[in-house]
Design an enzyme around this catalytic site. Sequence first.
Site, short mmCIF file in Angstrom:
data_model
loop_
_atom_site.label_atom_id
_atom_site.label_comp_id
_atom_site.label_asym_id
_atom_site.label_seq_id
_atom_site.Cartn_x
_atom_site.Cartn_y
_atom_site.Cartn_z
N ARG A 160 4.81 -8.85 0.74
CA ARG A 160 4.76 -8.20 2.05
C ARG A 160 4.26 -9.05 3.19
O ARG A 160 4.43 -8.69 4.36
CB ARG A 160 3.95 -6.90 1.96
CG ARG A 160 4.83 -5.72 1.55
CD ARG A 160 4.08 -4.45 1.53
NE ARG A 160 3.00 -4.52 0.53
CZ ARG A 160 1.97 -3.70 0.49
NH1 ARG A 160 1.83 -2.76 1.40
NH2 ARG A 160 1.06 -3.82 -0.46
N TYR B 85 -3.08 -0.42 -17.37
CA TYR B 85 -2.16 0.49 -16.66
C TYR B 85 -1.65 1.58 -17.59
O TYR B 85 -1.49 2.74 -17.19
CB TYR B 85 -1.00 -0.29 -16.05
CG TYR B 85 -1.46 -1.16 -14.91
CD1 TYR B 85 -1.70 -0.61 -13.66
CD2 TYR B 85 -1.71 -2.51 -15.10
CE1 TYR B 85 -2.17 -1.39 -12.61
CE2 TYR B 85 -2.18 -3.31 -14.06
CZ TYR B 85 -2.41 -2.74 -12.82
OH TYR B 85 -2.89 -3.51 -11.81
N ARG C 276 1.24 -14.24 -5.51
CA ARG C 276 1.82 -13.27 -4.57
C ARG C 276 2.33 -13.94 -3.29
O ARG C 276 2.24 -13.35 -2.21
CB ARG C 276 0.81 -12.19 -4.21
CG ARG C 276 0.40 -11.31 -5.37
CD ARG C 276 1.54 -10.38 -5.77
NE ARG C 276 1.19 -9.63 -6.97
CZ ARG C 276 0.75 -8.38 -6.95
NH1 ARG C 276 0.59 -7.76 -5.82
NH2 ARG C 276 0.47 -7.78 -8.09
N ARG D 254 13.78 -5.79 1.13
CA ARG D 254 13.27 -4.68 0.32
C ARG D 254 13.36 -3.33 1.04
O ARG D 254 12.98 -2.31 0.47
CB ARG D 254 11.80 -4.96 -0.05
CG ARG D 254 11.55 -5.91 -1.23
CD ARG D 254 11.79 -5.23 -2.58
NE ARG D 254 11.40 -3.83 -2.58
CZ ARG D 254 10.15 -3.39 -2.70
NH1 ARG D 254 9.17 -4.23 -2.89
NH2 ARG D 254 9.88 -2.10 -2.66
N ASP E 251 7.27 -8.28 -12.24
CA ASP E 251 5.98 -7.62 -12.30
C ASP E 251 5.54 -7.54 -13.75
O ASP E 251 6.38 -7.60 -14.66
CB ASP E 251 6.03 -6.21 -11.69
CG ASP E 251 4.63 -5.69 -11.41
OD1 ASP E 251 4.05 -6.03 -10.36
OD2 ASP E 251 4.07 -4.99 -12.28
#
Length: 386
Positions: free
Chosen positions: A55, A176, A51, A64, A100
Amino acid sequence: MSSVEYALDSGAIFPRDAQAAASHRRASVDAPFLAAVRGEKPSRRPIWMMRQAGRSLPEYRAVRKDVGMLEACFDADLVAEITMQPVRRHDADAAILFSDIVVPLKAAGVDLDIVPGRGPVVSNPIQTIDAVRGLPIVEREQLDPIVQGIGGILGELRADQVLIGFAGAPFTVASYLVEGGPSKNHEVTKSLMYSHPDIWHALMRQLTPTIVRFLQMQVEAGVDAIQLFDSWAGYLTARDYRQFVAPYTAEIFQAIKPYGVPMIHFGVGTGELLGEMAIVGPDVVGVDWRVPMDAAAARVKAALEHAHPTAKPEVKAKALQGNLDPAVLFAGEDVVTEHIRRINAEADRAIERGQARGHIFNLGHGVLPNTDPDAITRAFEEVHRS
Ligand code: 1CP
């Protein structure tokens, strides 16, 4: 159990021409990352962070601003730009493809979204055999924007930097799909696995070709290494892992092995599974922050000795990747430096003992969103100094 015993019939998904694909890859990659995997002494200790794009970086938040996560994942220019942002800023030894684990499912037509602040959310959770049978398998053409994005990244990377492609492993992707979104305890997934093993195995079999194709597409487009994330496998016992997960993960590694790119396997909280995760076939085992690197190396080595008693010594040690606690990056420069030096000493001790082939520095899981980007850059510098 050896990885050979895990082998399933992968005929339908086996690379059509792995040799030809390999010849299209960058010829002159001379990278510390690759030296560490091969067990050679790298010119500097390689480091990248899971990662590392995302962010924590103001330049990521800027690009983004008006673009959804999945929209960004299917925009070749944004894929290349976001992948390169942390490499430029931190002088990383590896880029990780901005994508992802749910991207191949989205490409195949599964109705899902990545919700800000939450993660992947699936409209119709998969809990019945009919739902499993209805899950589409991705076609290569559906992944074209990602191929183009990879081309853009390879044009910008230095010869000593590698591009890592990735996919989610079947258990983590299934979690998921079955839960319908992120889950704290994975109880819907695990209860399906225990109470309906037939549905579970059908789901694993249905997901495996999509994951293999996602990885094959990335390798054929030129990535230098791949990482298989089984982020949530640490919720399983070793016994469950062997029964419900390992055969499919092993099949994925077997399908990618002919391409000859280094393969990394990582999961969170997998201290009890490190041996199992080593024998399913990766070249590098990722270690989360809970286990010291030398202890991790000993566990991996012992499992490989047991699985391959007559193999050459070099087969019985893997390179290790890890394992700074992402939270330590909030604790100030001196603390970070102390932890980095300890981790490097643990890894070097394991290498000296022949229990690890090499060390790739990383976090024990992904960069946390509020991490100070300058603290990250300083950690890269410290690892390169040591
Ligand atoms: O709006 C945003 O910025 C979305 C946040 C985000 C990002 C930046 C998500 C949603 N995914 C990603 C990119 C991503 N996902 C990368 C890119 C590159 C990099 O590492 O720099 C990678 C490797 C992933 C893989 C991924 N997605 C994993 C495996 C790695 C891990 O962290 O364990 C998992 C479990 C996911 C699911 C996912 N996607 C996004 C979130 C917030 C989550 C986790 C949700 C949860 O807690 O279950």
